[in-house]
Design an enzyme around this catalytic site. Sequence first.
Site, PDB file in Angstrom:
ATOM      1  N   HIS A   1      -5.145   2.289  -6.160  1.00  0.00           N
ATOM      2  CA  HIS A   1      -4.458   3.336  -5.376  1.00  0.00           C
ATOM      3  C   HIS A   1      -5.476   4.077  -4.489  1.00  0.00           C
ATOM      4  O   HIS A   1      -5.671   5.293  -4.612  1.00  0.00           O
ATOM      5  CB  HIS A   1      -3.723   4.311  -6.303  1.00  0.00           C
ATOM      6  CG  HIS A   1      -2.608   5.045  -5.622  1.00  0.00           C
ATOM      7  ND1 HIS A   1      -1.415   5.347  -6.234  1.00  0.00           N
ATOM      8  CD2 HIS A   1      -2.499   5.546  -4.364  1.00  0.00           C
ATOM      9  CE1 HIS A   1      -0.643   6.010  -5.384  1.00  0.00           C
ATOM     10  NE2 HIS A   1      -1.289   6.139  -4.243  1.00  0.00           N
TER      11      HIS A   1
ATOM     12  N   GLU B   1       0.643   3.081 -13.311  1.00  0.00           N
ATOM     13  CA  GLU B   1      -0.742   3.278 -12.844  1.00  0.00           C
ATOM     14  C   GLU B   1      -1.545   4.060 -13.864  1.00  0.00           C
ATOM     15  O   GLU B   1      -1.093   5.127 -14.290  1.00  0.00           O
ATOM     16  CB  GLU B   1      -0.729   4.013 -11.494  1.00  0.00           C
ATOM     17  CG  GLU B   1      -0.171   3.121 -10.404  1.00  0.00           C
ATOM     18  CD  GLU B   1      -0.301   3.696  -8.991  1.00  0.00           C
ATOM     19  OE1 GLU B   1      -0.826   4.810  -8.838  1.00  0.00           O
ATOM     20  OE2 GLU B   1       0.135   3.013  -8.055  1.00  0.00           O
TER      21      GLU B   1
ATOM     22  N   CYS C   1       0.866  -1.179   0.000  1.00  0.00           N
ATOM     23  CA  CYS C   1       0.000   0.000   0.000  1.00  0.00           C
ATOM     24  C   CYS C   1       0.910   1.238   0.000  1.00  0.00           C
ATOM     25  O   CYS C   1       0.514   2.291   0.462  1.00  0.00           O
ATOM     26  CB  CYS C   1      -0.875  -0.052   1.246  1.00  0.00           C
ATOM     27  SG  CYS C   1      -2.335   0.946   1.122  1.00  0.00           S
TER      28      CYS C   1
HETATM   29  P1  NAD Z   1       7.309   7.984   6.131  1.00  0.00           P
HETATM   30  O1  NAD Z   1       8.336   8.818   5.485  1.00  0.00           O
HETATM   31  O2  NAD Z   1       6.684   8.430   7.393  1.00  0.00           O
HETATM   32  O3  NAD Z   1       7.891   6.527   6.376  1.00  0.00           O
HETATM   33  C1  NAD Z   1       8.726   5.873   5.481  1.00  0.00           C
HETATM   34  C2  NAD Z   1       9.687   5.034   6.293  1.00  0.00           C
HETATM   35  O4  NAD Z   1      10.467   4.285   5.369  1.00  0.00           O
HETATM   36  C3  NAD Z   1      10.664   5.872   7.130  1.00  0.00           C
HETATM   37  O5  NAD Z   1      10.640   5.461   8.477  1.00  0.00           O
HETATM   38  C4  NAD Z   1      11.998   5.590   6.481  1.00  0.00           C
HETATM   39  O6  NAD Z   1      13.041   5.547   7.425  1.00  0.00           O
HETATM   40  C5  NAD Z   1      11.779   4.228   5.870  1.00  0.00           C
HETATM   41  N1  NAD Z   1      12.716   3.915   4.814  1.00  0.00           N
HETATM   42  C6  NAD Z   1      13.287   4.766   3.918  1.00  0.00           C
HETATM   43  N2  NAD Z   1      14.126   4.089   3.124  1.00  0.00           N
HETATM   44  C7  NAD Z   1      14.081   2.799   3.538  1.00  0.00           C
HETATM   45  C8  NAD Z   1      14.744   1.629   3.109  1.00  0.00           C
HETATM   46  N3  NAD Z   1      15.630   1.658   2.114  1.00  0.00           N
HETATM   47  N4  NAD Z   1      14.468   0.471   3.737  1.00  0.00           N
HETATM   48  C9  NAD Z   1      13.576   0.443   4.773  1.00  0.00           C
HETATM   49  N5  NAD Z   1      12.945   1.516   5.243  1.00  0.00           N
HETATM   50  C10 NAD Z   1      13.188   2.689   4.610  1.00  0.00           C
HETATM   51  O7  NAD Z   1       6.201   7.764   5.004  1.00  0.00           O
HETATM   52  P2  NAD Z   1       4.687   7.331   5.250  1.00  0.00           P
HETATM   53  O8  NAD Z   1       3.845   8.538   5.339  1.00  0.00           O
HETATM   54  O9  NAD Z   1       4.658   6.321   6.295  1.00  0.00           O
HETATM   55  O10 NAD Z   1       4.371   6.635   3.840  1.00  0.00           O
HETATM   56  C11 NAD Z   1       4.924   5.377   3.541  1.00  0.00           C
HETATM   57  C12 NAD Z   1       4.685   5.014   2.084  1.00  0.00           C
HETATM   58  O11 NAD Z   1       3.292   4.911   1.859  1.00  0.00           O
HETATM   59  C13 NAD Z   1       5.182   6.057   1.091  1.00  0.00           C
HETATM   60  O12 NAD Z   1       5.672   5.401  -0.043  1.00  0.00           O
HETATM   61  C14 NAD Z   1       3.914   6.808   0.713  1.00  0.00           C
HETATM   62  O13 NAD Z   1       4.011   7.421  -0.531  1.00  0.00           O
HETATM   63  C15 NAD Z   1       2.926   5.680   0.718  1.00  0.00           C
HETATM   64  N6  NAD Z   1       1.543   6.077   0.873  1.00  0.00           N
HETATM   65  C16 NAD Z   1       0.643   5.498   0.038  1.00  0.00           C
HETATM   66  C17 NAD Z   1      -0.690   5.792   0.158  1.00  0.00           C
HETATM   67  C18 NAD Z   1      -1.651   5.165  -0.776  1.00  0.00           C
HETATM   68  O14 NAD Z   1      -2.609   5.818  -1.177  1.00  0.00           O
HETATM   69  N7  NAD Z   1      -1.477   3.927  -1.132  1.00  0.00           N
HETATM   70  C19 NAD Z   1      -1.116   6.701   1.132  1.00  0.00           C
HETATM   71  C20 NAD Z   1      -0.176   7.247   2.020  1.00  0.00           C
HETATM   72  C21 NAD Z   1       1.159   6.895   1.875  1.00  0.00           C
HETATM   73  C1  MLT Z   2       0.176   9.561  -1.119  1.00  0.00           C
HETATM   74  O1  MLT Z   2       1.372   9.411  -1.401  1.00  0.00           O
HETATM   75  O2  MLT Z   2      -0.220  10.514  -0.445  1.00  0.00           O
HETATM   76  C2  MLT Z   2      -0.797   8.561  -1.564  1.00  0.00           C
HETATM   77  O3  MLT Z   2      -0.266   7.716  -2.498  1.00  0.00           O
HETATM   78  C3  MLT Z   2      -2.124   9.096  -1.926  1.00  0.00           C
HETATM   79  C4  MLT Z   2      -2.217   9.935  -3.151  1.00  0.00           C
HETATM   80  O4  MLT Z   2      -1.490   9.728  -4.107  1.00  0.00           O
HETATM   81  O5  MLT Z   2      -3.014  10.853  -3.167  1.00  0.00           O
END
Ligand code: NAD
Ligand code: MLT
Length: 530
Positions: free
Chosen positions: A279, A260, A229
Amino acid sequence: MRWRVLVTDPLAEEGIKRLSEFADVSVAEGLSSEELKAKIGEYDALVVRSGTKVTADVIYAASRLKVVGRAGVGVDNIDVEAATEKGILVVNAPEANTISAAEHTIALLLALARKIPSANASLKAGKWERKKHMGVELNGKTLGILGLGRVGTEVAKRAKAFGMKILAYDPYISTEKALQLGVSLLPLEEVLRRSDFISLHTPLTKETYHLLDRDAFEKMKDGVRIINCARGGIIDEDALVEAIKSGKVAGAALDVFEEEPPPSDSELLRLENVIVTPHLGASTEEAQRTAALVIAEEVERALRGEPVRYAVNMPYLQEEQWDALRPFLTLASKLGSLCAQLKPKLSRIEHLEFAYEGKIGKMDKETSMLTAVALKSMLSFFTSGVNIVNARVVARKMGIKVSERKTEEAETFPSLLSISMRTEDGNVRTVSGTLFEGEPRVVKIDGYRVDAVPSGFMLVCSFLDKPRVIGPVCTILGDHRINIAGMQVGRKERGGEAVMVLNVDSDVDDAVLEEIKKVPNILDVKSVKL
Ligand code: NAD
Ligand code: MLT
């Protein structure tokens, strides 16, 4: 003139409304890269989600763009390096969709464990297939979390409530944080080897691209289940398809894809034990509303030149860190400007050291903000287009080495900020300042103690501490009808080198400076405007 904001991805109505309060907003979804390039030159701000690719080409075509707002967290669709180089601020809304993404991950985890999507489809197709939809419990299983940031942490908390044991791999967080969460922080291989479920929560970076490749799948337990995700490119999709077909991976739940939307012939869309959602991690009313409002406010702050909370290409500071920092911003800017104006003519700067002593030396990321502010105000004397976003990049390009030194020890002042500038001729000039009742004061120049208000027109003279220097300088200024508002003299020893700082009411031009330089025992004189 009102600012112009371009919104190129779907943004919640509340965000558009908020943007319209301070700017003219154009919404243009689904633009091709060429169309965006052609349009972007007319706008001060661009607001995107994950759909728009803000490439270097777009950035270079953006002649008046000041800020890119990402209504969400991931910025892998934005060339942040190009933006930084061009001095364009990138802001995001990193916390707005954390809970929604974590809840969606848990939804996928449960759906995968209990085969809910295929059971639903089967029953709706008129079948009653109970055996085929035998699931597994989460209780007692091991969940491996890759990336224990905001979303990973919330997923860990929720998965624990299901009785899962949580392992995590994240090289950038402390063991204390993991311990507090009751999570075992382990090397990647061990997490892969021991987990029944693996959930991805890292950003997509060069380092995490294809973090789960053939090699990684081989190391996993037979029958492992994968949830993504986070971002598509973190999994090598061909390797995942192979691992599912071979039975190594019992199932996968994917919200994100390398491309995507994924191509319609993608095998991932056909495999029965792969669950997919388009997504949707952040697609809740709450997350969309919050992300849109946060980004509208960030864009407004950025356009007004006020500190933003969620800068991607500047240090990220909490509200209380900003509060502590605010009084020092003017001081940093004034000292930077003073230092630039004391530079020996035509001599290239080789090294700038920013020293933070006393209370200010205890600050963490705040000092890089002060360095950026001071650097920006300095470099603006020598080049155009520099701002606090690109100040370090500009310095590097100018061949200037920038370093920071911090110490909690303080000699005379509770907090002291000093800038030392070494030029290629070996000359070193140092200015130091502090806050006095919240107002900036210059308290040392080249180590000589002074106490000057850094404001308006100033003269900074180095001289030998002998009789008949200060008087003649004042006489010359008087002869040219330049009124002296304040004067400070600093020396280390009698008869040695000294510094005189004069606050004057009008500019001192080159002809007057030349006259002053002729006064016996004057070593140097610079006119400064702060
Ligand atoms: P965040 O920056 O708070 O957390 C990311 C974590 O990954 C950090 O703790 C960082 O230290 C760690 N990290 C970085 N490089 C790494 C590596 N090489 N190996 C292991 N860990 C590593 O980000 P978040 O807000 O928790 O978001 C996490 C992911 O989820 C991002 O890719 C974000 O884009 C995605 N996201 C997706 C959706 C969606 O709609 N699917 C929504 C929100 C966030
Ligand atoms: C994000 O990175 O915030 C999520 O993937 C959600 C979005 O793209 O809006």
